[in-house]
Enzyme design. Structure first.
Site, PDB file in Angstrom:
ATOM      1  N   HIS A  47     -11.279  -0.241  15.275  1.00  0.00           N
ATOM      2  CA  HIS A  47     -10.747   0.256  14.031  1.00  0.00           C
ATOM      3  C   HIS A  47      -9.640  -0.322  13.169  1.00  0.00           C
ATOM      4  O   HIS A  47      -9.343  -0.583  12.230  1.00  0.00           O
ATOM      5  CB  HIS A  47     -10.451   1.970  14.186  1.00  0.00           C
ATOM      6  CG  HIS A  47     -11.577   2.799  14.316  1.00  0.00           C
ATOM      7  ND1 HIS A  47     -12.460   2.878  15.066  1.00  0.00           N
ATOM      8  CD2 HIS A  47     -11.812   3.453  13.314  1.00  0.00           C
ATOM      9  CE1 HIS A  47     -13.630   3.678  14.455  1.00  0.00           C
ATOM     10  NE2 HIS A  47     -12.961   4.153  13.512  1.00  0.00           N
ATOM     11  N   LYS A 112     -15.066  13.489  20.308  1.00  0.00           N
ATOM     12  CA  LYS A 112     -15.028  14.361  20.811  1.00  0.00           C
ATOM     13  C   LYS A 112     -13.390  14.924  20.544  1.00  0.00           C
ATOM     14  O   LYS A 112     -12.857  13.741  20.719  1.00  0.00           O
ATOM     15  CB  LYS A 112     -15.277  14.595  22.336  1.00  0.00           C
ATOM     16  CG  LYS A 112     -14.212  13.713  23.007  1.00  0.00           C
ATOM     17  CD  LYS A 112     -14.446  13.439  24.647  1.00  0.00           C
ATOM     18  CE  LYS A 112     -13.544  12.670  25.468  1.00  0.00           C
ATOM     19  NZ  LYS A 112     -12.295  12.927  25.700  1.00  0.00           N
TER      20      LYS A 112
END
Lengths: 195, 279
Positions: A47, A112
């Site tokens: 990222h 999650k």
């Protein structure tokens, strides 16, 4: 003692990638979905690099339009297998980067754990959703992955960007385009006052 | 002195690394089954069933339960009558970790703190050695994932905070961690000692068979009260709501300084992995 609720689980919504605006807008928190098609892996290091490329106006390793990113660092594939265990990692570490990708067309994120206000606002503004996969169920999730290929930054090892072909990948919608959050609402239902 | 070769230690650590990551302990499986009986939420029951299925798949297909095969935390109880020959002990352990993570197709998750460059072989392992009486070596290997470790904390309470202060710190930690540490969790709590000892006590409490209470009735009662409060938070499996937020609270306790009340909470995800061997 709690009363067990016997409500039957609804049939999952079937989605295929790339995701369209209409498909994303039709989803609500708590929906079970199964996704098929190509999705991309990326976690902390990937990222950081994606956003650096965007800042430098350089091409990205995959097209963000309608894309789904799975926050996962799989274990190595043993001989004869496509991938090792491949469950989700905790998503908040990607919160600093996710709004930039959503602005550029990212439609789905799989991970999650809870997302930041900024990420949730970006999902509402640009029509994107966040799905939860079952954390710690890496062996089970791997069954739905049919192909895996590293497409960028192989030197990052487990953090390299992979293109995965998934079939009926089982997920739950946690944040929808209406700004709702299943973690907040689900927890409220089962909270109990302790004297 | 009894001689034990470094090669034996290497092989034990290698085998334990693989075994711990692939075969979930019978105590954890039993705890999932017990939770399934009591859980109120249908979504939560579905998740617990999938966790049981995941453990079966991992075992049958010989792949890790979870892709985060952790940093290798290794506890060694070294008999004082043992002489390790052929290699120094910590190098033997690291060598075993290197072999286990490579041969077992386990993920290497160790990296430089700032550049994030992977060390490539999951070393250095986190090694704790206790010298104990006798001529045996006990090796416990407990892979620890990053998600639940990130949600762990140490604090130094004032003595006035007392039992209630400890209770609130533990319950609030679980509450704030929410869905992040992969519930249903096991909550390891260290109370007393010093700053670093409290953390070590919390970690060691996670090695206890799941749900076995503290031998002191006073602390066993505190474990029960904490678990009741934690499971009333509503977080549930994966944080999607439910009555099974934690499977157990394990307390390890020791005396502390007259000025201090150290408390550590080490959260363990449901992939509670540890295997041991005695040489």
């Amino acid at each position: 003692m709690y009363i067990k609720e016997q409500k039957a689980m609804k049939e999952p919504v079937r989605l295929s990638t790339p995701l369209t605006d209409d498909a994303v807008k039709a989803l609500s928190i708590g929906d079970s979905v199964v996704i098929s098609g190509y999705i991309y892996t990326g976690r902390d290091a990937a990222h950081k690099r994606l956003v650096e490329l965007i800042d430098r106006r350089e091409p990205l390793p995959f097209d963000l339009e309608g894309a789904v990113i799975y926050y996962v660092g799989p274990s190595p594939a043993p001989p004869g297998r496509v991938i090792g265990a491949a469950g989700p990692t905790t998503s908040y570490r990607m919160d600093a980067y996710a709004p930039r990708l959503i602005e550029l067309g990212l439609k789905g994120m799989i991970g999650k754990g809870a997302r930041s206000r900024e990420v949730r606002d970006a999902m509402v503004a640009h029509s994107a959703v966040y799905f939860a996969a079952i954390g710690g169920a890496g062996a089970l999730m791997a069954r739905s992955i049919k192909e895996a290929e590293v497409i960028a930054w192989e030197e990052l090892g487990p953090e390299a960007v992979r293109r995965l072909l998934v079939e009926d990948f089982p997920l739950t919608v946690v944040n929808d385009v209406h700004g709702r959050d299943l973690y907040e609402e689900g927890v409220k239902r089962y909270q109990k006052k302790v004297s | 002195m009894r001689e034990i070769s470094a090669e034996e230690i290497r092989a034990a650590v290698r085998d334990l690394s693989i075994e711990a990551n692939i075969n979930l302990g019978a105590d954890v499986v039993a705890a999932f089954e017990a939770a399934l009986e009591k859980e109120a939420s249908p979504v939560a029951r579905d998740i617990l069933e999938k966790l049981l299925l995941n453990a079966r798949i991992a075992k049958e297909e010989n792949i890790p339960i979870c892709q985060d095969t952790g940093l290798a935390v290794v506890f060694i109880e070294l008999g004082q009558e043992v002489l390790v020959v052929g290699q120094d002990l910590s190098e033997a352990v690291n060598h075993g970790v290197r072999m286990g993570y490579e041969e077992g197709y386990l993920r290497k998750s160790a990296c430089h703190c700032f550049t994030r460059t992977n060390t490539g072989d999951n070393t250095p392992a986190i090694i704790h050695v206790d010298i104990v009486p006798g001529d045996r070596v006990k090796i416990i290997l407990a892979p620890k994932g990053g998600g639940s470790e990130n949600m762990s904390r140490v604090t130094m309470l004032t003595p006035a905070a007392g039992r209630e202060g400890v209770m609130d710190f533990v319950v609030n930690r679980v509450k704030d961690a929410g869905p992040n540490p992969c519930p249903p969790t096991i909550v390891g709590v260290g109370i007393g000692g010093t700053f670093e000892r409290a953390a070590l006590l919390a970690k060691k409490s996670l090695l206890r068979p799941l749900g076995r209470p503290n031998p002191e009735p006073e602390f066993a009662e505190l474990e029960r009260e904490m678990l009741t409060r934690i499971n009333s938070l509503g977080i549930g499996p994966q944080g999607l709501g439910g009555t099974t937020t934690s499977l157990a609270v394990h307390l390890e306790v020791m005396p502390c300084h007259i000025a201090s009340l150290p408390v550590a909470v080490n959260i363990q995800c449901h992939a509670a992995r540890h295997k041991e061997m005695v040489l």
